[in-house]
Scaffold this motif. Structure first.
Motif, PDB file in Angstrom:
ATOM      1  N   VAL A 220       6.440  11.579 -12.571  1.00  0.00           N
ATOM      2  CA  VAL A 220       6.258  12.748 -13.430  1.00  0.00           C
ATOM      3  C   VAL A 220       6.047  13.941 -12.490  1.00  0.00           C
ATOM      4  O   VAL A 220       5.026  14.043 -11.818  1.00  0.00           O
ATOM      5  N   ILE A 221       7.038  14.798 -12.429  1.00  0.00           N
ATOM      6  CA  ILE A 221       7.059  15.866 -11.426  1.00  0.00           C
ATOM      7  C   ILE A 221       6.839  17.207 -12.114  1.00  0.00           C
ATOM      8  O   ILE A 221       7.491  17.504 -13.126  1.00  0.00           O
ATOM      9  N   LYS A 222       5.909  17.987 -11.548  1.00  0.00           N
ATOM     10  CA  LYS A 222       5.627  19.300 -12.152  1.00  0.00           C
ATOM     11  C   LYS A 222       6.163  20.415 -11.274  1.00  0.00           C
ATOM     12  O   LYS A 222       5.946  20.419 -10.048  1.00  0.00           O
ATOM     13  N   LEU A 223       6.821  21.369 -11.901  1.00  0.00           N
ATOM     14  CA  LEU A 223       7.371  22.513 -11.171  1.00  0.00           C
ATOM     15  C   LEU A 223       7.013  23.800 -11.901  1.00  0.00           C
ATOM     16  O   LEU A 223       6.867  23.803 -13.123  1.00  0.00           O
ATOM     17  N   ARG A 224       6.885  24.876 -11.142  1.00  0.00           N
ATOM     18  CA  ARG A 224       6.792  26.199 -11.767  1.00  0.00           C
ATOM     19  C   ARG A 224       8.039  26.984 -11.362  1.00  0.00           C
ATOM     20  O   ARG A 224       8.241  27.284 -10.187  1.00  0.00           O
ATOM     21  N   LEU A 225       8.876  27.255 -12.376  1.00  0.00           N
ATOM     22  CA  LEU A 225      10.107  28.006 -12.105  1.00  0.00           C
ATOM     23  C   LEU A 225       9.797  29.496 -12.171  1.00  0.00           C
ATOM     24  O   LEU A 225       9.103  29.951 -13.081  1.00  0.00           O
ATOM     25  N   LYS A 226      10.302  30.242 -11.208  1.00  0.00           N
ATOM     26  CA  LYS A 226      10.001  31.685 -11.131  1.00  0.00           C
ATOM     27  C   LYS A 226      11.286  32.483 -11.006  1.00  0.00           C
ATOM     28  O   LYS A 226      12.100  32.215 -10.131  1.00  0.00           O
ATOM     29  N   ARG A 227      11.411  33.489 -11.870  1.00  0.00           N
ATOM     30  CA  ARG A 227      12.584  34.387 -11.771  1.00  0.00           C
ATOM     31  C   ARG A 227      12.115  35.823 -11.690  1.00  0.00           C
ATOM     32  O   ARG A 227      11.168  36.209 -12.345  1.00  0.00           O
TER      33      ARG A 227
END
Lengths: 133, 74
Positions: free
Chosen positions: B67-74
């Protein structure tokens, strides 16, 4: 931003698949990807064959590997070619290889262009990574 | 939070995450969870985040899945 140039000169499933995986990974890093195809591999980029490459194994081993690939959800090469085109990978097919196979530009998959050795060399010269398969 | 649960191989998973990232309207951030049975996906996503300016928040195990957590930023 990086640039990857791939030269595929073999029509085996293993090499085609690895080339496509590297191309897609490079695009996910926003690298420019030029994918050159020559020799027997040109057939894989025609409307007739659409990535149907050879698994160089005996019948039972081939059946086993194909079944395993389906079971664990590995997409087929045709699907990866479509994704790669959608993501902006540029494919170039060697015109000589195509002529030897008695095929023409009209037989190629949409978006696949023709090229020769100079185009490949210039793109390779200008690349950060060059992979030959 | 979006959850991307998939058994597809690394390049396909990264492709899906990248498309989610591209779909964000800047400036914005969104946390997502990727659930995958493939061990290498966490490592690949961590490197992808480092290269693209997104944030890798770590991973844990849930049965046979990561279970992988990411924070996507644009």
């Amino acid at each position: 931003m990086g640039k990857l140039t791939i030269l595929l000169a073999d029509n085996s499933m293993d090499k085609l698949y690895h080339g496509l995986v590297l191309a897609l990974d490079a695009r996910s890093l926003d690298w420019t990807v030029k994918f050159f195809v020559t020799s027997q591999a040109v057939l894989l980029f025609t409307k007739k064959f659409k990535g149907r490459a050879k698994l160089r194994l005996g019948f039972l081993a081939r059946l086993f590997v194909s079944t395993q690939m389906k079971r664990i959800g590995i997409p087929d090469a045709e699907e990866l070619i479509e994704e790669a085109i959608k993501e902006g990978v540029e494919f170039f097919v060697d015109e000589v290889g195509l002529k030897i196979a008695r095929l023409s530009k009209e037989d190629l998959l949409d978006s696949v262009k023709l090229s020769g050795g100079i185009t490949y060399l210039k793109e390779a010269q200008d690349s950060d990574v060059v992979v030959t398969l | 939070m979006k959850v991307l649960e998939t058994s597809e191989v690394c390049p396909v998973v990264i492709l899906k995450v990248m498309r989610l990232w591209r779909s964000l309207t800047p400036p914005s951030e969104e946390e997502i969870i990727v659930k995958s049975p493939w061990e290498a996906v966490a490592q690949e996503l961590e490197k992808w985040c480092n290269e693209t300016g997104n944030e890798f928040l770590g991973y844990s195990r849930d049965g046979n899945k990561l279970v992988i957590k990411l924070r996507l930023k644009r």
